[in-house]
Design an enzyme around this catalytic site. Structure first.
Site, PDB file in Angstrom:
ATOM      1  N   ASP A 166      -4.057   0.190   3.327  1.00  0.00           N
ATOM      2  CA  ASP A 166      -3.295   0.761   3.391  1.00  0.00           C
ATOM      3  C   ASP A 166      -3.116   1.608   4.986  1.00  0.00           C
ATOM      4  OD1 ASP A 166      -0.871   2.438   2.755  1.00  0.00           O
ATOM      5  OD2 ASP A 166      -1.444   3.921   1.948  1.00  0.00           O
ATOM      6  N   ASN A 190       4.457   3.461  -2.907  1.00  0.00           N
ATOM      7  CA  ASN A 190       3.399   4.009  -2.484  1.00  0.00           C
ATOM      8  C   ASN A 190       2.981   5.544  -3.119  1.00  0.00           C
ATOM      9  OD1 ASN A 190       3.137   1.310  -1.483  1.00  0.00           O
ATOM     10  ND2 ASN A 190       2.066   2.450   0.444  1.00  0.00           N
TER      11      ASN A 190
END
Length: 288
Positions: free
Chosen positions: A85, A230
């Site tokens: 990420d 997310n």
């Protein structure tokens, strides 16, 4: 089931008008809670790892070993991607070498030409290794493990330029932020999201900062092409609240309540409940 890249699950999500959740992991409890919930919900899932969390968990090889071990020992059969990420260029290369199945290169803080050059290089590397690649245009507001974004609304034309390079998915700033949303938050720019969707076609779009966005906005974003959402802060808040309650009620002082397996259990269950709630909202239940 071994790790998979995120391409197939996100292509199906885009076509089916639902989203797959990326839930960031921080340790064993987080990873176990998310994997078990995905299996129970029969949902594909993406395990997100920030560079900061990777360091905290003793490095990317340790993370890969833990995740692969759990997939086998917990008999996980739903599709699972292990994804870097907000990765730097160097971080992406390190995760690829360690065995991640998916990476994000966050070049949003570079001039667009440099973002394109670095993204192009990673597109080739990921294609050769059958990995999925996420790119970003327009930084996401707030802070994610030391990566600070001012919060921009992406230029749809720049989004098309990056999408055309052959990335798997695209994160675009549309007024979303990491962490808790302030009371004066203006909301998501659906006009921008719609324009990006028009120019990028079948490309799965990514919504960062899923914590705190109202349900109606989440559903509208999915209808406009968002296929990956997310979630990080919300699981942290749930874990912290449940752990605080356990301590404040004095349960750690009762019998062997200090045993970490007991002490961390309420937080573990709270993460599971949060993940379940998000999977239901995103529409990914029974889509494995």
């Amino acid at each position: 089931m071994p790790l998979v890249n995120a391409k197939d699950m996100l292509t199906k999500a885009k076509a089916g008008h639902y989203a797959v959740g990326q839930f960031n992991i921080n340790n064993l409890e987080w990873t176990k809670a998310i994997l078990l919930t995905a299996q129970e919900m029969n949902s594909p899932v993406i395990l997100g790892v920030s560079e900061g969390a990777g360091k905290y968990m003793c490095g990317y090889k340790t993370v890969v070993g833990m995740v692969n071990g759990m997939l086998e020992e917990l008999h996980i059969t739903v599709p699972v991607a292990l994804h870097l990420d907000h990765g730097s260029y160097e971080g992406a290369l390190a995760c690829i070498a360690a065995g991640f199945s998916s990476v994000m290169f966050d070049g949003s803080h570079y001039p667009i030409d440099e973002n394109i050059t670095k993204t192009k290089e990673l597109v080739k590397i990921c294609a050769d290794k059958n990995l999925s690649l996420e790119a970003e245009v327009g930084s996401i507001g707030g802070e994610e493990d030391g990566v600070i974004g001012a919060g921009e609304v992406a230029d749809p034309n720049e989004c098309k330029m990056i999408a055309d390079l052959g990335v798997t998915m695209l994160a675009a700033g549309i007024g979303n932020i990491h962490g808790k949303y302030p009371e004066n938050w203006a909301g998501l720019s659906f006009e921008t999201l719609d324009a990006i969707q028009q120019l990028t076609g079948s490309m799965p779009l990514v919504l960062h900062g899923g914590t705190g966005i109202p349900e109606d906005m989440i559903k509208k974003a999915i209808s406009l092409g968002v296929s990956k959402i997310n979630v990080n802060t919300e699981c942290q808040l749930s874990f912290a609240a449940a752990t605080r309650k356990y301590i404040e009620e004095g349960k750690d002082l009762q019998g062997k309540g200090f045993d970490p397996r007991k002490l961390l259990a309420p937080g573990f269950e709270a993460i599971k409940a949060t993940v379940k709630e998000k999977m239901e909202l995103f529409g990914s239940v029974n889509k494995a």
